[in-house]
Write an enzyme that holds these catalytic residues in place. Structure first.
Site, PDB file in Angstrom:
ATOM      1  N   ARG A 105       0.814  -1.207   0.000  1.00 51.70           N
ATOM      2  CA  ARG A 105       0.000   0.000   0.000  1.00 51.70           C
ATOM      3  C   ARG A 105       0.852   1.263   0.000  1.00 51.70           C
ATOM      4  O   ARG A 105       0.381   2.353  -0.307  1.00 51.70           O
ATOM      5  CB  ARG A 105      -0.980  -0.150   1.146  1.00 51.70           C
ATOM      6  CG  ARG A 105      -1.132   0.797   2.178  1.00 51.70           C
ATOM      7  CD  ARG A 105      -2.337   0.340   2.982  1.00 51.70           C
ATOM      8  NE  ARG A 105      -2.138   0.672   4.372  1.00 51.70           N
ATOM      9  CZ  ARG A 105      -3.086   0.585   5.279  1.00 51.70           C
ATOM     10  NH1 ARG A 105      -4.255   0.127   4.968  1.00 51.70           N
ATOM     11  NH2 ARG A 105      -2.844   0.933   6.490  1.00 51.70           N
TER      12      ARG A 105
ATOM     13  N   LYS B  28      11.900  -0.854   4.714  1.00 51.24           N
ATOM     14  CA  LYS B  28      12.438  -1.404   5.975  1.00 51.24           C
ATOM     15  C   LYS B  28      11.283  -2.138   6.646  1.00 51.24           C
ATOM     16  O   LYS B  28      10.513  -1.547   7.399  1.00 51.24           O
ATOM     17  CB  LYS B  28      12.956  -0.269   6.852  1.00 51.24           C
ATOM     18  CG  LYS B  28      14.084  -0.643   7.806  1.00 51.24           C
ATOM     19  CD  LYS B  28      13.740  -1.749   8.777  1.00 51.24           C
ATOM     20  CE  LYS B  28      12.980  -1.268   9.991  1.00 51.24           C
ATOM     21  NZ  LYS B  28      12.468  -2.374  10.833  1.00 51.24           N
TER      22      LYS B  28
ATOM     23  N   GLU C 222       0.997   6.339   9.686  1.00 46.89           N
ATOM     24  CA  GLU C 222      -0.224   5.604  10.040  1.00 46.89           C
ATOM     25  C   GLU C 222       0.094   4.951  11.369  1.00 46.89           C
ATOM     26  O   GLU C 222       0.822   3.968  11.430  1.00 46.89           O
ATOM     27  CB  GLU C 222      -0.547   4.606   8.918  1.00 46.89           C
ATOM     28  CG  GLU C 222      -1.985   4.182   8.905  1.00 46.89           C
ATOM     29  CD  GLU C 222      -2.180   2.947   9.734  1.00 46.89           C
ATOM     30  OE1 GLU C 222      -2.519   3.106  10.939  1.00 46.89           O
ATOM     31  OE2 GLU C 222      -1.995   1.850   9.215  1.00 46.89           O
TER      32      GLU C 222
ATOM     33  N   CYS D 292      -4.396  -2.011  13.864  1.00 44.08           N
ATOM     34  CA  CYS D 292      -4.616  -0.685  14.454  1.00 44.08           C
ATOM     35  C   CYS D 292      -6.055  -0.224  14.260  1.00 44.08           C
ATOM     36  O   CYS D 292      -6.458   0.784  14.830  1.00 44.08           O
ATOM     37  CB  CYS D 292      -3.627   0.319  13.903  1.00 44.08           C
ATOM     38  SG  CYS D 292      -3.489   0.190  12.136  1.00 44.08           S
TER      39      CYS D 292
ATOM     40  N   GLU E 245      -3.958   0.819  23.059  1.00 46.76           N
ATOM     41  CA  GLU E 245      -4.296  -0.343  22.213  1.00 46.76           C
ATOM     42  C   GLU E 245      -3.839  -1.626  22.900  1.00 46.76           C
ATOM     43  O   GLU E 245      -2.656  -1.778  23.207  1.00 46.76           O
ATOM     44  CB  GLU E 245      -3.519  -0.245  20.899  1.00 46.76           C
ATOM     45  CG  GLU E 245      -4.212   0.504  19.819  1.00 46.76           C
ATOM     46  CD  GLU E 245      -3.392   0.437  18.530  1.00 46.76           C
ATOM     47  OE1 GLU E 245      -3.958   0.047  17.507  1.00 46.76           O
ATOM     48  OE2 GLU E 245      -2.204   0.787  18.545  1.00 46.76           O
TER      49      GLU E 245
ATOM     50  N   SER F 103     -11.530  -1.701   5.439  1.00 49.37           N
ATOM     51  CA  SER F 103     -10.322  -1.413   4.641  1.00 49.37           C
ATOM     52  C   SER F 103     -10.459  -1.911   3.210  1.00 49.37           C
ATOM     53  O   SER F 103     -10.879  -3.045   2.981  1.00 49.37           O
ATOM     54  CB  SER F 103      -9.101  -2.084   5.272  1.00 49.37           C
ATOM     55  OG  SER F 103      -8.923  -1.623   6.572  1.00 49.37           O
TER      56      SER F 103
HETATM   57  P1  ADP Z   1       5.143  -2.148  16.947  1.00 45.87           P
HETATM   58  O1  ADP Z   1       5.312  -1.721  18.349  1.00 45.87           O
HETATM   59  O2  ADP Z   1       3.753  -2.328  16.526  1.00 45.87           O
HETATM   60  O3  ADP Z   1       6.068  -3.246  16.537  1.00 45.87           O
HETATM   61  P2  ADP Z   1       6.991  -0.187  15.942  1.00 45.87           P
HETATM   62  O4  ADP Z   1       6.687   1.239  15.720  1.00 45.87           O
HETATM   63  O5  ADP Z   1       7.952  -0.520  17.013  1.00 45.87           O
HETATM   64  O6  ADP Z   1       5.586  -0.890  16.095  1.00 45.87           O
HETATM   65  O7  ADP Z   1       7.565  -0.845  14.607  1.00 45.87           O
HETATM   66  C1  ADP Z   1       7.101  -0.542  13.322  1.00 45.87           C
HETATM   67  C2  ADP Z   1       8.292  -0.489  12.378  1.00 45.87           C
HETATM   68  O8  ADP Z   1       9.157   0.562  12.802  1.00 45.87           O
HETATM   69  C3  ADP Z   1       9.153  -1.757  12.393  1.00 45.87           C
HETATM   70  O9  ADP Z   1       9.647  -2.004  11.106  1.00 45.87           O
HETATM   71  C4  ADP Z   1      10.270  -1.373  13.325  1.00 45.87           C
HETATM   72  O10 ADP Z   1      11.451  -2.122  13.136  1.00 45.87           O
HETATM   73  C5  ADP Z   1      10.481   0.073  12.931  1.00 45.87           C
HETATM   74  N1  ADP Z   1      11.196   0.898  13.908  1.00 45.87           N
HETATM   75  C6  ADP Z   1      11.214   0.796  15.249  1.00 45.87           C
HETATM   76  N2  ADP Z   1      12.001   1.743  15.780  1.00 45.87           N
HETATM   77  C7  ADP Z   1      12.483   2.486  14.748  1.00 45.87           C
HETATM   78  C8  ADP Z   1      13.341   3.632  14.622  1.00 45.87           C
HETATM   79  N3  ADP Z   1      13.866   4.228  15.696  1.00 45.87           N
HETATM   80  N4  ADP Z   1      13.600   4.106  13.388  1.00 45.87           N
HETATM   81  C9  ADP Z   1      13.068   3.529  12.304  1.00 45.87           C
HETATM   82  N5  ADP Z   1      12.254   2.462  12.340  1.00 45.87           N
HETATM   83  C10 ADP Z   1      11.965   1.942  13.545  1.00 45.87           C
END
Ligand code: ADP
Length: 530
Positions: A209, A224, A299, A333, A430, A490
């Protein structure tokens, strides 16, 4: 709130990385894992021979190890098996991925929209042709039932199909000029290299998406994905290459999330960050993007209210609440996080809903009939447990479930809890698990006040048969999406996104394209009228 905000999930490389890769890919890792089971081993072998089970990152069309050889294990959450070890990359590899994405941007953005559209369409066809295998990879690394995983492939692929179609409709504008010798127009051009950071709960759809519209607009991407579910991303990238998306247009790196994030944020070549994940990480990315004033789409977490009025159709409300609450074991979410039930229908709803929840079969995602898999990891279960404990300690009543499932690992019983108050932990954050909290309310005004009493604003649901009320409540809700008598909203053709701290920007639909475009105003002067 994402798991990482609770401080429970450590995705940084220091916690997960192993030393340089050895010959074996099935190295047992942390606690809660065991040797790979025979069935999983057979499936992994089959997927390997299909060419879709990739275990290296993708940079410039080349399958690549981490430069220092470090790896991280990918687990099957249902069994704890280590499926495969994958590279643990960091800033250096990310910078190289950005450079090749920039190179690729110079040519990809010059292709005609029709040509980009054809290749996206081919990618869609390949995703659909391989839906079984992709579904199996999703179930293996994420845990959701196979049927739901294949549903995600259909849903995820639809963003690529939609983007292929929409690529041909990126129109500009001609503006009537206030001066006779001028002609004014607006060109829409791709923003440039995009950093796309995605979570583990939809290992395919959260990528397609973002990447679909980005490529359609002429952008190139460094993806990533979550370190917990990187295999689906790699399989999708393999199919993108097969579809003729040129090397460098789609790159995939993962490992040390903060380091990769920092490299994306610091780069002047990356002009856009698109992120799905926790609010805490989203805020960090937004702040970091300020260094180079990038476009940002976020998001983030939700805290969805699902309001059941006395005048709702009980059957429709039960079905809708069940769908929105328990999809993906409650790990989305847009899952209903608070089910607000009006006092006149509360008892009837609680009984009918609990009965429906009780009939849900829990188990490993490959077992026929299973509709609820494990939670993603131990940290996720501990978070659910802490929220349930907090609610019960403050007077809530467990109507069904309320504890770990006898299957062990990270399975949790589908749970219904009554007498929830809006100040309990479970109503403020959540829960991201299979727990349905019921809150009782008296009036429509009270329901709206409770529903809006949160920093989040992603999805909300309303169940009522009263047309005036549908409009009144829908307009009063401070949310980006509202489902009226429907729990599953969705779709690739509608704009998805939140307000308040749930995020910025929209994904899907024609509106989602704008996130990857810049407007250029052009003024032609000295135009003779003869
Ligand atoms: P959740 O808690 O639902 O896993 P996160 O926000 O921790 O959600 O993770 C969502 C994405 O963000 C994952 O790919 C994670 O590896 C990435 N992520 C976590 N911390 C960072 C950061 N400091 N910079 C960039 N990406 C990050």
């Amino acid at each position: 709130m994402g798991i990482s905000q609770m401080g429970l999930l450590r995705s940084s490389c220091s916690a997960l990385c192993h030393g340089p890769r050895t010959a074996s890919v099935l190295r047992p890792s942390a606690v809660l894992t065991r040797q790979i089971s025979m069935d999983t081993q057979n499936l992994v072998a089959r997927l390997n021979s299909s060419g879709l089970l990739r275990s290296q990152c993708l940079i410039g069309g080349k399958w690549t190890e981490a430069y220092d050889g470090k790896t991280i294990p990918v687990h099957n959450p249902a069994t704890g098996d280590v499926l495969v070890n994958v590279p643990c990359m960091g800033g250096q590899e990310t910078n190289d991925a950005i450079s090749v994405a920039y190179e690729a941007f110079l040519s990809w953005s010059k292709l005609t929209a029709a040509e980009r559209s054809k290749r996206l369409r081919k990618w869609y066809d390949l995703l659909i042709a391989n839906k079984e295998e992709l579904g199996q990879i999703i179930t293996l690394e994420q845990g959701k039932p196979l049927k739901e995983a294949i549903g995600e492939v259909n849903y995820g692929a639809a963003f690529i199909e939609f983007s292929a179609e929409e690529a041909k409709r990126i129109y500009g504008d001609i503006i009537p000029s206030p001066l006779a010798d001028r002609r004014l127009l607006v060109l829409k051009q791709p923003v440039g290299v995009v950093g796309a950071i995605t979570p583990w709960n939809f290992p395919l759809a959260m990528i397609t998406r973002k990447v679909g519209p980005a490529l359609a607009c002429g952008c190139t991407v460094v993806i990533k994905p979550s370190e917990l579910t990187p295999l689906t991303a790699l399989a999708a990238a393999e199919l993108a290459l097969q579809a003729g998306i040129p090397p460098g247009a789609v790159n995939v790196v993962f490992g040390n999330a903060p380091e990769i994030g920092d490299a994306l944020l610091a780069s002047r070549q990356v002009r856009k960050i698109t992120f799905t994940g926790s609010t805490a990480v989203g805020k960090k990315l937004m702040a970091g993007a300020a260094q180079t004033v990038k476009k940002v789409s976020l998001e983030l977490g939700g805290n969805a209210p699902c309001i059941i009025f006395d005048d709702a159709d009980l059957e429709v409300a039960v079905k809708g609440a069940l769908g929105t609450k328990f999809r993906n074991s409650g790990q989305t979410c847009v899952c209903a996080n608070r089910i607000l039930v009006q006092e006149g229908i509360y008892e009837k709803f609680a009984i009918a809903f609990s009965q429906a929840v009780q009939s849900m079969q829990v188990g490993e995602g490959f077992t026929e009939g299973v509709v609820q898999g494990p939670l993603i990891n131990e940290a996720a279960v501990q978070k659910v447990e802490s929220f349930v404990k907090d609610a019960v300690s403050k007077g809530a009543k467990v109507l069904l479930g309320g504890k770990r499932h006898s299957l062990g690992m990270t399975f949790y019983e589908p749970t219904v809890i009554g007498d929830i108050k809006n100040d309990m932990l479970i109503a403020r954050n959540e829960v991201f698990g299979p727990v349905a909290p019921l809150l009782r309310f008296k009036t429509e005004e009270e329901a709206i006040r409770i529903a809006n009493d949160t920093n989040a604003g992603l999805a909300a649901y309303v169940f009522t048969e009263n047309v005036q009320r549908m409009w009144r409540v829908t307009e009063a809700l401070e949310y980006g999406l509202v489902g009226v008598n429907e729990g599953l909203v969705s779709t690739e053709v509608a704009p998805f996104g939140g307000v308040k701290e749930s995020g910025l920007g929209r994904e899907g639909s024609k509106y989602g394209m704008d996130e990857f475009l810049e407007m250029k105003y052009v003024c032609f002067g000295n135009i003779s009228s003869n």
